[in-house]
Design an enzyme around this catalytic site. Structure first.
Site, PDB file in Angstrom:
ATOM      1  N   GLN A   1       0.944  -1.331  -0.063  1.00 22.07           N
ATOM      2  CA  GLN A   1      -0.037  -0.033   0.096  1.00 22.07           C
ATOM      3  C   GLN A   1       0.874   1.473  -0.182  1.00 22.07           C
ATOM      4  OE1 GLN A   1      -3.509  -0.542   2.927  1.00 22.07           O
ATOM      5  NE2 GLN A   1      -2.067  -2.239   3.583  1.00 22.07           N
TER       6      GLN A   1
ATOM      7  N   HIS B   1      -1.114   1.281  -4.484  1.00 18.92           N
ATOM      8  CA  HIS B   1      -1.732   2.733  -4.530  1.00 18.92           C
ATOM      9  C   HIS B   1      -0.737   3.749  -5.339  1.00 18.92           C
ATOM     10  CE1 HIS B   1      -3.863   2.048  -0.412  1.00 18.92           C
ATOM     11  NE2 HIS B   1      -4.360   1.678  -1.215  1.00 18.92           N
TER      12      HIS B   1
ATOM     13  N   CYS C   1       4.000  18.400 -18.076  1.00 14.70           N
ATOM     14  CA  CYS C   1       4.112  17.075 -19.008  1.00 14.70           C
ATOM     15  C   CYS C   1       5.220  17.573 -20.050  1.00 14.70           C
ATOM     16  CB  CYS C   1       2.926  16.506 -19.720  1.00 14.70           C
ATOM     17  SG  CYS C   1       3.041  15.247 -20.866  1.00 14.70           S
TER      18      CYS C   1
ATOM     19  N   THR D   1       0.685  -3.079   8.674  1.00 16.55           N
ATOM     20  CA  THR D   1      -0.499  -2.676   8.326  1.00 16.55           C
ATOM     21  C   THR D   1      -1.819  -2.693   9.372  1.00 16.55           C
ATOM     22  OG1 THR D   1      -2.271  -2.800   6.374  1.00 16.55           O
ATOM     23  CG2 THR D   1      -1.052  -4.708   6.873  1.00 16.55           C
TER      24      THR D   1
ATOM     25  N   MET E   1       2.986  -3.935  15.215  1.00 16.97           N
ATOM     26  CA  MET E   1       3.026  -3.352  16.503  1.00 16.97           C
ATOM     27  C   MET E   1       2.151  -3.769  17.347  1.00 16.97           C
ATOM     28  SD  MET E   1       6.017  -1.838  16.684  1.00 16.97           S
ATOM     29  CE  MET E   1       5.816  -0.988  18.337  1.00 16.97           C
TER      30      MET E   1
END
Length: 310
Positions: free
Chosen positions: A140, A158, A207, A250, A276
């Site tokens: 992610q 993502h 661009c 996550t 954690m």
């Protein structure tokens, strides 16, 4: 029906044990999964036999490299949370402010390095590939630290901070410039007393395709946008073939990624969570190892005694 809708319905339907009456065998499986183990020796035995390993990573991995997560208390840039800035609407209203935010994040991430968790994953992938086994990382994170560590089989669901997309024609390109354009040099300070730079649109990243000069945006998935269906197709393929899944750093609350590991667990594949603390999905997994990923993951992925040295 679009692929995302199909995937979401499939994941939701497979992620819950209690939607209907279960056989005694399935009930036993669900009860067992409600008590995740922290026995590293048992995990290592499962790891030694796995042929296709999927590793799902989130912000907790990058946080150990010193990258802010912008989630939870204190997760502000100036007076805004990421959710206020990472939207198509915010970019349409004030592209200068949004680019300041992303310029700040790019500059921070350019100064950071992979930590032991990133390195352990990359080294595991390289080692197991020589044994005819596969490791894929579904992340992610948008910081490319897995790539810096050497991970090859990487699905960035993502997007990446170091890619841009043209708002005129959709061209996607890698971009590691620092600063990304002259007008953003020295801009993006997170202090809440900092005034917006109010950079004119024509001075924001443009661009570089011949004759285009369209406004660029970060090639990341913003709130309210769908994930790339091509990437989701690759994710689905990997989830279907994996025989071991790791969930690393996550919170298991951001969808659709939060559904990936429960989908795998629901078909009986071992899932190990390294985080954690416990998450809303923890009780669905076979293993849970609390603590910093940089501490718990390296011994988990180290060479098993049954592996041939090559």
């Amino acid at each position: 029906m679009c692929f995302f809708q199909f995937t979401a319905r499939r994941l939701v339907s497979q992620a819950h044990c209690g939607l209907k009456a279960l056989s005694s065998k399935k009930q036993k499986f669900c009860l067992e999964m409600a008590r995740p183990s922290s026995n590293m020796a048992d995990f290592r035995e499962v790891f030694a036999k796995a042929k296709h390993i999927t590793i799902i990573t989130g912000a907790g991995v990058s946080a150990e490299s010193g990258i802010p997560t912008f989630r939870g208390a204190g997760g502000f840039w100036r007076k805004w949370q990421a959710q206020d800035l990472a939207t198509p609407g915010a970019f349409a209203r004030n592209p200068s402010r949004v680019w300041e935010f992303y310029h700040y994040r790019r500059e921070v991430m350019l100064s950071k390095h992979p930590n032991p968790a990133h390195i352990a994953i990359a080294e595991c992938e390289k080692r197991l590939s020589k044994q005819g086994r596969s490791v894929v990382v579904i992340t992610q994170n948008i910081d490319e630290l897995h790539r810096k560590a050497g991970t090859k089989h990487l699905l960035e669901i993502h997007g990446s901070l170091f890619k841009t997309r043209c708002t005129s024609y959709g061209n996607v390109a890698a971009n590691y410039k620092s600063p990304i354009c002259p007008a953003l040099a020295g801009k993006g300070a997170p202090d809440p007393n900092t005034e917006d730079a109010a950079i004119p649109v024509e001075d924001l990243p443009q661009c570089e395709e011949d004759g285009c000069n369209g406004l660029l945006r970060p090639h990341v998935v913003w709130f309210g946008e769908a994930l790339d269906p091509g990437v989701l197709t690759e994710v689905e393929k990997e989830l279907d073939i994996c025989d071991l899944c790791l969930v690393v750093g996550t919170s298991s609350v951001v969808y659709p990624a939060a559904m990936f590991a429960p989908q795998v667990s629901a078909r009986g594949v071992p899932v190990a969570e390294f985080n954690m603390e416990a998450t809303p999905a923890t009780d669905r997994f076979r293993f849970h190892f609390p603590g910093p990923c940089g501490t718990t993951l390296p011994p988990a992925l180290a060479r098993h005694e049954s592996e041939l040295i090559s």
